[in-house]
Motif scaffolding. Structure first.
Motif, PDB file in Angstrom:
ATOM      1  N   GLY A   9       0.822  -1.209   0.000  1.00 12.72           N
ATOM      2  CA  GLY A   9       0.000   0.000   0.000  1.00 12.72           C
ATOM      3  C   GLY A   9       0.851   1.252   0.000  1.00 12.72           C
ATOM      4  N   ARG A  10       0.266   2.311  -0.464  1.00 13.62           N
ATOM      5  CA  ARG A  10       0.963   3.595  -0.509  1.00 13.62           C
ATOM      6  C   ARG A  10       0.657   4.373   0.755  1.00 13.62           C
ATOM      7  NH1 ARG A  10       0.327   8.913  -4.034  1.00 13.62           N
ATOM      8  NH2 ARG A  10      -1.637   8.986  -2.981  1.00 13.62           N
ATOM      9  N   VAL A  42       6.292  19.619   4.476  1.00 10.51           N
ATOM     10  CA  VAL A  42       5.050  19.350   3.755  1.00 10.51           C
ATOM     11  C   VAL A  42       5.267  19.523   2.250  1.00 10.51           C
ATOM     12  CG1 VAL A  42       2.669  20.116   3.399  1.00 10.51           C
ATOM     13  CG2 VAL A  42       3.569  19.886   5.719  1.00 10.51           C
ATOM     14  N   ASP A  43       6.037  20.530   1.856  1.00  9.75           N
ATOM     15  CA  ASP A  43       6.349  20.737   0.444  1.00  9.75           C
ATOM     16  C   ASP A  43       7.074  19.515  -0.118  1.00  9.75           C
ATOM     17  OD1 ASP A  43       6.710  22.275  -2.042  1.00  9.75           O
ATOM     18  OD2 ASP A  43       8.813  22.335  -1.428  1.00  9.75           O
ATOM     19  N   GLN A  44       8.038  18.989   0.603  1.00 12.70           N
ATOM     20  CA  GLN A  44       8.776  17.818   0.131  1.00 12.70           C
ATOM     21  C   GLN A  44       7.857  16.600   0.014  1.00 12.70           C
ATOM     22  OE1 GLN A  44      11.913  17.703   3.032  1.00 12.70           O
ATOM     23  NE2 GLN A  44      13.184  19.170   1.906  1.00 12.70           N
ATOM     24  N   MET A  45       6.950  16.435   0.972  1.00 14.32           N
ATOM     25  CA  MET A  45       5.994  15.329   0.901  1.00 14.32           C
ATOM     26  C   MET A  45       5.088  15.482  -0.315  1.00 14.32           C
ATOM     27  SD  MET A  45       4.954  14.890   4.919  1.00 14.32           S
ATOM     28  CE  MET A  45       3.845  13.509   4.636  1.00 14.32           C
ATOM     29  N   ALA A  46       4.654  16.697  -0.586  1.00 15.65           N
ATOM     30  CA  ALA A  46       3.792  16.945  -1.743  1.00 15.65           C
ATOM     31  C   ALA A  46       4.525  16.622  -3.041  1.00 15.65           C
ATOM     32  CB  ALA A  46       3.319  18.393  -1.741  1.00 15.65           C
ATOM     33  N   ARG A  47       5.761  17.006  -3.134  1.00 11.07           N
ATOM     34  CA  ARG A  47       6.552  16.740  -4.344  1.00 11.07           C
ATOM     35  C   ARG A  47       6.788  15.239  -4.552  1.00 11.07           C
ATOM     36  NH1 ARG A  47       8.481  21.457  -6.609  1.00 11.07           N
ATOM     37  NH2 ARG A  47       8.323  23.268  -5.240  1.00 11.07           N
ATOM     38  N   ARG A  48       6.795  14.471  -3.462  1.00 12.97           N
ATOM     39  CA  ARG A  48       6.944  13.013  -3.562  1.00 12.97           C
ATOM     40  C   ARG A  48       5.578  12.323  -3.712  1.00 12.97           C
ATOM     41  NH1 ARG A  48      10.641  13.910   0.955  1.00 12.97           N
ATOM     42  NH2 ARG A  48       8.982  13.118   2.296  1.00 12.97           N
ATOM     43  N   ASN A  49       4.525  13.118  -3.837  1.00 15.16           N
ATOM     44  CA  ASN A  49       3.162  12.613  -3.998  1.00 15.16           C
ATOM     45  C   ASN A  49       2.716  11.769  -2.800  1.00 15.16           C
ATOM     46  OD1 ASN A  49       0.789  12.589  -5.470  1.00 15.16           O
ATOM     47  ND2 ASN A  49       1.283  10.650  -6.454  1.00 15.16           N
TER      48      ASN A  49
END
Length: 134
Positions: A2-3, A72-79
């Motif tokens: 799972g993701r 949070v920006d880094q998490m968003a960029r990693r989807n």
């Protein structure tokens, strides 16, 4: 396999069908302002830890406002973020529909906010009790 995803919430901004055309333009302008890079940057600088626009996260002043912004920006960029995460509640659609109707009545029809919330709570409990009894 799972993701892993972290829900960050979000808003669905709409205009009720009965709103006249002149008022619709005002609402569209207000929504456009609320999601503009300038507004997002102001939110981040004032403590809101998430900037939904990459352009805001690239701003050094916004990044300096909180260490959470960069993470949070880094998490968003990693989807790794999801913006529409519904809880696994069988009555979720009923709850969402009821709250939407009651909030609409409070905002547009003059219903007292406390009464709208009370009415929503009573209707949701009543509907869930009826559904669970069947």
């Amino acid at each position: 396999m799972g993701r892993i995803a972290a829900p960050i919430g979000g808003f669905l901004m709409t205009i009720p069908a009965h709103v006249n055309a002149a008022r619709q333009r005002q609402i569209i302008n207000a929504i456009a302002w609320m999601v503009s890079p300038e507004a997002m940057k102001a939110h981040v600088k004032n403590g809101f830890p998430v900037a939904p626009r990459f352009s805001v996260c690239a701003d050094p002043e916004a990044l300096a406002s909180s260490p959470i912004v960069r993470m949070v920006d880094q998490m968003a960029r990693r989807n790794e973020l999801v913006t529409w995460s519904r809880p696994p509640v069988p009555a979720f659609n009923l709850i969402e529909r009821t709250l939407g109707r009651e909030i609409h009545d409070a905002v547009f029809n003059g219903k007292a906010p406390k009464q709208a919330i009370r009415d929503a709570e009573n209707e949701i409990y009543r509907s869930i009790d009826v559904a669970s009894a069947s």
